[in-house]
Design a protein around this motif. Sequence first.
Motif, PDB file in Angstrom:
ATOM      1  N   ARG A 198      -4.583   6.651  -0.923  1.00  0.00           N
ATOM      2  CA  ARG A 198      -3.970   5.349  -0.653  1.00  0.00           C
ATOM      3  C   ARG A 198      -4.252   4.425  -1.832  1.00  0.00           C
ATOM      4  O   ARG A 198      -5.387   4.343  -2.289  1.00  0.00           O
ATOM      5  N   ALA A 216       0.857  -1.189   0.000  1.00  0.00           N
ATOM      6  CA  ALA A 216       0.000   0.000   0.000  1.00  0.00           C
ATOM      7  C   ALA A 216       0.892   1.237   0.000  1.00  0.00           C
ATOM      8  O   ALA A 216       1.900   1.292   0.701  1.00  0.00           O
ATOM      9  N   GLU A 233      -3.603   0.382  -3.046  1.00  0.00           N
ATOM     10  CA  GLU A 233      -3.205  -0.953  -2.583  1.00  0.00           C
ATOM     11  C   GLU A 233      -3.078  -1.886  -3.769  1.00  0.00           C
ATOM     12  O   GLU A 233      -3.905  -1.867  -4.670  1.00  0.00           O
ATOM     13  N   GLU A 259       0.630   5.244   0.687  1.00  0.00           N
ATOM     14  CA  GLU A 259      -0.171   6.354   1.209  1.00  0.00           C
ATOM     15  C   GLU A 259       0.616   7.632   0.967  1.00  0.00           C
ATOM     16  O   GLU A 259       1.818   7.679   1.208  1.00  0.00           O
TER      17      GLU A 259
END
Length: 130
Positions: A87, A60, A89, A62
């Motif tokens: 974010r 992930a 993923e 961010e």
Amino acid sequence: EHLARLLDSTIESRAIDPRWANQFPLINLSESADAFHILAEVPGVKAEDLDIDVSEESLAIECRRPLEEGASEESFRRQERWHGASRRELTFTKRVRPDEVSADLHAGVLSIRTPKRRKIDIQSKEPGHG
């Protein structure tokens, strides 16, 4: 008057559609024999405003990009440059080694290398096996 309304409608204030918020940063994901390679576009984001969370199965990214200094939401007539927090993923098709992931930020591009786990050949010492 009609032309004036048309011109006004083309420059009205618009924020990024919230449905696009989970699409930032934009990424390219490629794979080599020994690793996954991720390139993420993060213009205007500093290294301290990035977090990478990785496990054997996923990664992930961010990032936080503040509103430009001196700007306010109310002052925009048109707003297309992204700001705020987002974010992304990714799920890997093969397990990776989280303790060996490396990342580099250069000219607004975050480059991440995630080495794959290697399969270990097991040698047998039983009779009849090499």
